[in-house]
Design a protein around this motif. Sequence first.
Motif, mmCIF file in Angstrom:
data_model
loop_
_atom_site.group_PDB
_atom_site.id
_atom_site.type_symbol
_atom_site.label_atom_id
_atom_site.label_comp_id
_atom_site.label_asym_id
_atom_site.label_seq_id
_atom_site.Cartn_x
_atom_site.Cartn_y
_atom_site.Cartn_z
ATOM 1 N N GLY A 1 -29.918 -4.590 8.205
ATOM 2 C CA GLY A 1 -29.440 -4.036 6.701
ATOM 3 C C GLY A 1 -30.083 -5.682 5.862
ATOM 4 O O GLY A 1 -30.411 -5.118 4.627
ATOM 5 N N ALA A 2 -29.133 -6.801 6.361
ATOM 6 C CA ALA A 2 -29.737 -8.115 5.989
ATOM 7 C C ALA A 2 -31.085 -8.353 6.290
ATOM 8 O O ALA A 2 -31.742 -8.987 4.929
ATOM 9 N N GLN A 3 -31.153 -7.925 6.915
ATOM 10 C CA GLN A 3 -32.805 -8.270 7.012
ATOM 11 C C GLN A 3 -34.148 -7.831 6.888
ATOM 12 O O GLN A 3 -35.015 -7.837 5.906
ATOM 13 N N VAL A 4 -33.741 -6.172 5.968
ATOM 14 C CA VAL A 4 -34.455 -5.430 5.647
ATOM 15 C C VAL A 4 -34.667 -5.676 3.611
ATOM 16 O O VAL A 4 -35.372 -5.904 3.109
ATOM 17 N N LEU A 5 -33.031 -5.857 3.178
ATOM 18 C CA LEU A 5 -33.077 -6.615 2.188
ATOM 19 C C LEU A 5 -34.092 -7.306 2.080
ATOM 20 O O LEU A 5 -34.538 -7.902 1.052
ATOM 21 N N SER A 6 -34.036 -8.320 3.109
ATOM 22 C CA SER A 6 -34.300 -10.023 3.154
ATOM 23 C C SER A 6 -35.962 -9.190 3.103
ATOM 24 O O SER A 6 -37.208 -10.392 2.543
ATOM 25 N N GLU A 7 -36.340 -8.910 3.773
ATOM 26 C CA GLU A 7 -37.593 -8.104 3.082
ATOM 27 C C GLU A 7 -38.602 -8.434 1.976
ATOM 28 O O GLU A 7 -39.792 -7.858 1.417
ATOM 29 N N ALA A 8 -37.390 -7.439 1.423
ATOM 30 C CA ALA A 8 -37.642 -6.444 0.279
ATOM 31 C C ALA A 8 -37.810 -8.002 -1.195
ATOM 32 O O ALA A 8 -38.306 -7.842 -1.924
ATOM 33 N N LEU A 9 -37.459 -8.966 -0.313
ATOM 34 C CA LEU A 9 -37.198 -10.299 -1.157
ATOM 35 C C LEU A 9 -38.297 -10.338 -1.715
ATOM 36 O O LEU A 9 -38.684 -11.039 -2.741
ATOM 37 N N LYS A 10 -39.323 -11.047 -0.847
ATOM 38 C CA LYS A 10 -40.277 -11.235 -0.545
ATOM 39 C C LYS A 10 -41.806 -10.548 -1.744
ATOM 40 O O LYS A 10 -42.382 -10.974 -1.880
ATOM 41 N N THR A 11 -41.171 -8.970 -2.006
ATOM 42 C CA THR A 11 -42.092 -8.947 -3.107
ATOM 43 C C THR A 11 -41.103 -7.936 -4.103
ATOM 44 O O THR A 11 -42.506 -8.286 -5.470
ATOM 45 N N ASN A 12 -39.992 -8.103 -4.036
ATOM 46 C CA ASN A 12 -39.966 -8.260 -5.062
ATOM 47 C C ASN A 12 -39.900 -8.607 -6.711
ATOM 48 O O ASN A 12 -39.403 -9.869 -5.948
ATOM 49 N N SER A 13 -40.050 -8.418 -7.696
ATOM 50 C CA SER A 13 -40.195 -9.596 -8.781
ATOM 51 C C SER A 13 -39.488 -9.687 -9.948
ATOM 52 O O SER A 13 -39.032 -10.089 -10.941
ATOM 53 N N THR A 14 -37.991 -8.565 -10.143
ATOM 54 C CA THR A 14 -36.951 -8.902 -10.733
ATOM 55 C C THR A 14 -35.464 -9.020 -10.927
ATOM 56 O O THR A 14 -35.170 -9.249 -11.405
ATOM 57 N N LEU A 15 -35.547 -8.446 -9.475
ATOM 58 C CA LEU A 15 -34.248 -8.617 -9.443
ATOM 59 C C LEU A 15 -33.390 -9.932 -9.160
ATOM 60 O O LEU A 15 -34.243 -11.196 -8.891
ATOM 61 N N THR A 16 -33.082 -10.976 -10.272
ATOM 62 C CA THR A 16 -32.530 -12.052 -10.466
ATOM 63 C C THR A 16 -31.179 -11.845 -9.082
ATOM 64 O O THR A 16 -30.287 -13.388 -8.878
#
Length: 254
Positions: free
Chosen positions: A104-119
Amino acid sequence: MANSTLAILDLENISIGESGAQALSEALKTNSTLTTLILYENSIGPNGAKALSEALKINSTLTTLDLRENSIGENTAQALSEALKTNSTLTTLYLSSNAIGDNGAQVLSEALKTNSTLTTLDLGGNSIGENEAQALSEALKTNSTLTTLYLSNNSIGENEAQALSEALKTNSTLTTLYLSNNSIGDNGAQALSEALKTNSTLTTLDLRYNSIGDSGAQALSVALKTNSTMTTLDLQHNSIGFNGAKLSSVAIKF
């Protein structure tokens, strides 16, 4: 949701369960006013969280989603990750105490590489260890929007602290990092200290309950002499004795 004015909906701890989360998800697909949804401790489970993830792919107004303590599991984290890759409005996501585990933590980390709004991202109490911390660290090296990261109550030791430290040397947006109730120890504190010597954005670092002794405190003190951005360093409930406190006091004078 036919209502055209409601912006905040707080349903904390009322046991809406899986079916309630699914009903809310359908409403979110068409709602255009709700900005904050609080579902803390509602037993929505994996299916409820998956339904919400699908809604996030369509919804364009929600900015804050609180899913703390809902037993969503690591498979559902994959669904949330996919949503984060396309969602362009969510800025705050609370996922503490959800048993998202390694994957779970690893796939969320992958999302952080492209997401541009989450603060703001809260991953506290999710048994995050070495592999997951490494994945998060790699994401932090490229992510340019996250400002607050909660990693308290995990399994982060000195190796994980080392990985996070490497990320802090290059990351230029994170301002607040919560690492309380882990096992960072002196070596981990020393690694973080090296990052603080060059990092110019972090303002708050929470290291409570981390078995940090005098040598860790000394390393942090040395870093504070050159760091010019840190405003809050929390070292409560560690093993810092008189010598460590003395060294810290010296750093304050600079």
